[in-house]
Design a protein around this motif. Sequence first.
Motif, PDB file in Angstrom:
ATOM      1  N   ARG A 146      72.700 111.633 146.806  1.00 24.22           N
ATOM      2  CA  ARG A 146      72.042 112.689 147.586  1.00 24.22           C
ATOM      3  C   ARG A 146      71.533 113.811 146.672  1.00 24.22           C
ATOM      4  O   ARG A 146      70.456 114.375 146.923  1.00 24.22           O
ATOM      5  N   ARG A 147      72.289 114.132 145.611  1.00 25.61           N
ATOM      6  CA  ARG A 147      71.817 115.129 144.640  1.00 25.61           C
ATOM      7  C   ARG A 147      70.566 114.625 143.920  1.00 25.61           C
ATOM      8  O   ARG A 147      69.625 115.383 143.670  1.00 25.61           O
ATOM      9  N   ASP A 148      70.558 113.337 143.580  1.00 28.29           N
ATOM     10  CA  ASP A 148      69.387 112.754 142.928  1.00 28.29           C
ATOM     11  C   ASP A 148      68.164 112.814 143.840  1.00 28.29           C
ATOM     12  O   ASP A 148      67.059 113.153 143.401  1.00 28.29           O
ATOM     13  N   LEU A 149      68.351 112.500 145.099  1.00 25.57           N
ATOM     14  CA  LEU A 149      67.237 112.552 146.056  1.00 25.57           C
ATOM     15  C   LEU A 149      66.759 113.984 146.250  1.00 25.57           C
ATOM     16  O   LEU A 149      65.551 114.234 146.385  1.00 25.57           O
ATOM     17  N   ASP A 150      67.701 114.927 146.264  1.00 27.55           N
ATOM     18  CA  ASP A 150      67.313 116.347 146.353  1.00 27.55           C
ATOM     19  C   ASP A 150      66.443 116.739 145.165  1.00 27.55           C
ATOM     20  O   ASP A 150      65.432 117.437 145.317  1.00 27.55           O
ATOM     21  N   ALA A 151      66.847 116.307 143.957  1.00 26.59           N
ATOM     22  CA  ALA A 151      66.095 116.642 142.747  1.00 26.59           C
ATOM     23  C   ALA A 151      64.701 116.028 142.786  1.00 26.59           C
ATOM     24  O   ALA A 151      63.708 116.683 142.439  1.00 26.59           O
ATOM     25  N   LEU A 152      64.599 114.770 143.216  1.00 27.83           N
ATOM     26  CA  LEU A 152      63.294 114.100 143.308  1.00 27.83           C
ATOM     27  C   LEU A 152      62.422 114.745 144.381  1.00 27.83           C
ATOM     28  O   LEU A 152      61.199 114.847 144.223  1.00 27.83           O
ATOM     29  N   ALA A 153      63.049 115.190 145.463  1.00 28.25           N
ATOM     30  CA  ALA A 153      62.300 115.865 146.517  1.00 28.25           C
ATOM     31  C   ALA A 153      61.750 117.201 146.027  1.00 28.25           C
ATOM     32  O   ALA A 153      60.614 117.579 146.357  1.00 28.25           O
ATOM     33  N   ARG A 154      62.532 117.924 145.216  1.00 28.17           N
ATOM     34  CA  ARG A 154      62.055 119.196 144.650  1.00 28.17           C
ATOM     35  C   ARG A 154      60.877 118.973 143.707  1.00 28.17           C
ATOM     36  O   ARG A 154      59.997 119.820 143.585  1.00 28.17           O
ATOM     37  N   GLN A 155      60.872 117.823 143.024  1.00 23.68           N
ATOM     38  CA  GLN A 155      59.758 117.485 142.140  1.00 23.68           C
ATOM     39  C   GLN A 155      58.516 117.051 142.923  1.00 23.68           C
ATOM     40  O   GLN A 155      57.433 116.938 142.360  1.00 23.68           O
ATOM     41  N   GLY A 156      58.705 116.809 144.228  1.00 25.19           N
ATOM     42  CA  GLY A 156      57.569 116.448 145.068  1.00 25.19           C
ATOM     43  C   GLY A 156      57.171 114.989 145.008  1.00 25.19           C
ATOM     44  O   GLY A 156      56.051 114.625 145.391  1.00 25.19           O
ATOM     45  N   GLN A 206      74.984 113.451 129.813  1.00 26.56           N
ATOM     46  CA  GLN A 206      75.035 113.319 131.266  1.00 26.56           C
ATOM     47  C   GLN A 206      73.676 113.609 131.892  1.00 26.56           C
ATOM     48  O   GLN A 206      73.266 112.952 132.844  1.00 26.56           O
ATOM     49  N   ASN A 207      72.954 114.603 131.353  1.00 20.00           N
ATOM     50  CA  ASN A 207      71.619 114.908 131.856  1.00 20.00           C
ATOM     51  C   ASN A 207      70.684 113.728 131.681  1.00 20.00           C
ATOM     52  O   ASN A 207      69.894 113.391 132.553  1.00 20.00           O
ATOM     53  N   LEU A 208      70.757 113.059 130.522  1.00 20.77           N
ATOM     54  CA  LEU A 208      69.906 111.913 130.253  1.00 20.77           C
ATOM     55  C   LEU A 208      70.205 110.791 131.234  1.00 20.77           C
ATOM     56  O   LEU A 208      69.311 110.160 131.776  1.00 20.77           O
ATOM     57  N   LEU A 209      71.475 110.555 131.492  1.00 23.98           N
ATOM     58  CA  LEU A 209      71.846 109.518 132.454  1.00 23.98           C
ATOM     59  C   LEU A 209      71.308 109.847 133.838  1.00 23.98           C
ATOM     60  O   LEU A 209      70.841 108.961 134.544  1.00 23.98           O
ATOM     61  N   ALA A 210      71.378 111.105 134.219  1.00 24.88           N
ATOM     62  CA  ALA A 210      70.865 111.515 135.521  1.00 24.88           C
ATOM     63  C   ALA A 210      69.356 111.284 135.603  1.00 24.88           C
ATOM     64  O   ALA A 210      68.844 110.788 136.610  1.00 24.88           O
ATOM     65  N   GLU A 211      68.634 111.626 134.523  1.00 21.04           N
ATOM     66  CA  GLU A 211      67.190 111.420 134.512  1.00 21.04           C
ATOM     67  C   GLU A 211      66.847 109.940 134.618  1.00 21.04           C
ATOM     68  O   GLU A 211      65.934 109.543 135.351  1.00 21.04           O
ATOM     69  N   GLN A 212      67.566 109.106 133.888  1.00 23.28           N
ATOM     70  CA  GLN A 212      67.321 107.664 133.949  1.00 23.28           C
ATOM     71  C   GLN A 212      67.615 107.118 135.344  1.00 23.28           C
ATOM     72  O   GLN A 212      66.866 106.282 135.865  1.00 23.28           O
ATOM     73  N   ARG A 213      68.709 107.597 135.939  1.00 22.98           N
ATOM     74  CA  ARG A 213      69.081 107.133 137.278  1.00 22.98           C
ATOM     75  C   ARG A 213      68.013 107.522 138.303  1.00 22.98           C
ATOM     76  O   ARG A 213      67.622 106.731 139.161  1.00 22.98           O
ATOM     77  N   ARG A 214      67.502 108.754 138.181  1.00 26.40           N
ATOM     78  CA  ARG A 214      66.469 109.206 139.121  1.00 26.40           C
ATOM     79  C   ARG A 214      65.167 108.450 138.926  1.00 26.40           C
ATOM     80  O   ARG A 214      64.435 108.189 139.894  1.00 26.40           O
ATOM     81  N   ALA A 215      64.876 108.079 137.675  1.00 28.91           N
ATOM     82  CA  ALA A 215      63.681 107.270 137.420  1.00 28.91           C
ATOM     83  C   ALA A 215      63.816 105.908 138.090  1.00 28.91           C
ATOM     84  O   ALA A 215      62.852 105.390 138.677  1.00 28.91           O
ATOM     85  N   LEU A 216      65.007 105.321 138.043  1.00 27.10           N
ATOM     86  CA  LEU A 216      65.247 104.041 138.716  1.00 27.10           C
ATOM     87  C   LEU A 216      65.112 104.177 140.227  1.00 27.10           C
ATOM     88  O   LEU A 216      64.546 103.313 140.896  1.00 27.10           O
ATOM     89  N   ILE A 217      65.644 105.271 140.770  1.00 34.16           N
ATOM     90  CA  ILE A 217      65.550 105.500 142.212  1.00 34.16           C
ATOM     91  C   ILE A 217      64.089 105.636 142.636  1.00 34.16           C
ATOM     92  O   ILE A 217      63.645 105.027 143.620  1.00 34.16           O
ATOM     93  N   LEU A 218      63.319 106.422 141.878  1.00 34.09           N
ATOM     94  CA  LEU A 218      61.910 106.615 142.222  1.00 34.09           C
ATOM     95  C   LEU A 218      61.143 105.301 142.157  1.00 34.09           C
ATOM     96  O   LEU A 218      60.309 105.009 143.026  1.00 34.09           O
ATOM     97  N   ASP A 219      61.417 104.498 141.125  1.00 29.90           N
ATOM     98  CA  ASP A 219      60.746 103.204 141.003  1.00 29.90           C
ATOM     99  C   ASP A 219      61.059 102.322 142.214  1.00 29.90           C
ATOM    100  O   ASP A 219      60.186 101.640 142.749  1.00 29.90           O
ATOM    101  N   GLU A 220      62.320 102.352 142.660  1.00 36.03           N
ATOM    102  CA  GLU A 220      62.736 101.562 143.827  1.00 36.03           C
ATOM    103  C   GLU A 220      62.054 102.070 145.097  1.00 36.03           C
ATOM    104  O   GLU A 220      61.606 101.283 145.937  1.00 36.03           O
ATOM    105  N   VAL A 221      61.957 103.393 145.243  1.00 37.94           N
ATOM    106  CA  VAL A 221      61.296 103.975 146.418  1.00 37.94           C
ATOM    107  C   VAL A 221      59.837 103.528 146.481  1.00 37.94           C
ATOM    108  O   VAL A 221      59.331 103.124 147.540  1.00 37.94           O
TER     109      VAL A 221
END
Length: 276
Positions: free
Chosen positions: A43-53, A5-20
């Motif tokens: 929203r949790r994914d965006l929170d995590a990406l925001a914490r990463q700066g 599940q963690n790996l899926l979350a990381e992949q999903r956030r990578a896709l979101i960041l690429d789209e942004v």
Amino acid sequence: MSDHQNLLAEQRRALILDEVRRRGGVRVNELTRRLNVSDMTVRRDLDALARQGVVEKVHGGAVPVVETSSHEPGFEAKSALELSAKDEIARTAARMVAPGSAIALSGGTTTFALAGHLLDVPDLTVVTNSVRVADVFHTAQRSQGAAAESKPGAATVVLTGGVRTPSDALVGPVADQAIRSLHFDVLFLGVHGVSVEAGLSTPNLAEAETNRHLMRSARRVVVVADHTKWGTVGLSSFARLDEVDTLVTDPGLSPQTREEMAEHLPGLVVAGEDEE
């Protein structure tokens, strides 16, 4: 949450960041439809990406953070990005390593991925200024038992000293002095940015100098960098593109960018496409 599940979350956030970055911003409702996940998950994914700066949350979505040329993300922030691309690059680069050779791996998340693909290559001598890379070999040998390090075929790992950067590379005069006295067949080099004008660059001045020493000590230089590194410029340039023997990247580059890169690089390998 499981590792899967963690790996899926990381992949999903990578896709979101690429789209942004590609579109200059995204809305939560667009992401829920595109990724087929709940509003709360996005929203949790965006929170995590925001914490990463790497993104800034705005009402209803997120926009990219414009980084200064001296900004250096930490290892954890960078390791969650472009996971599949880095793994493909690492697999391709690992095929360039001959048993019994002396190689060097610089700091970086792509060289970290490469280290994992080199564990079965026998009789390697690995020089690295990356704490994370050294740990890959150490952990693998420790898991095989106390005799693993001395058995035939086990890698010999030389970790330079130095001052630790946010990306867990060891740099500075101590690292430079150690590297100057060594010689290796091939250097696998991770980079912050690659461009025609600035060449290879990093936000860290000391890391730039250490990378220069790594390149001088190598018979062959292979840069491992995913497509998001193209056009990025850090504070300090440390090499021209024509000083690189081969750049290994992923298929995310546009045809125009590939043509531009090929004009300035002696060798360009696209993982998954240029392999026999």
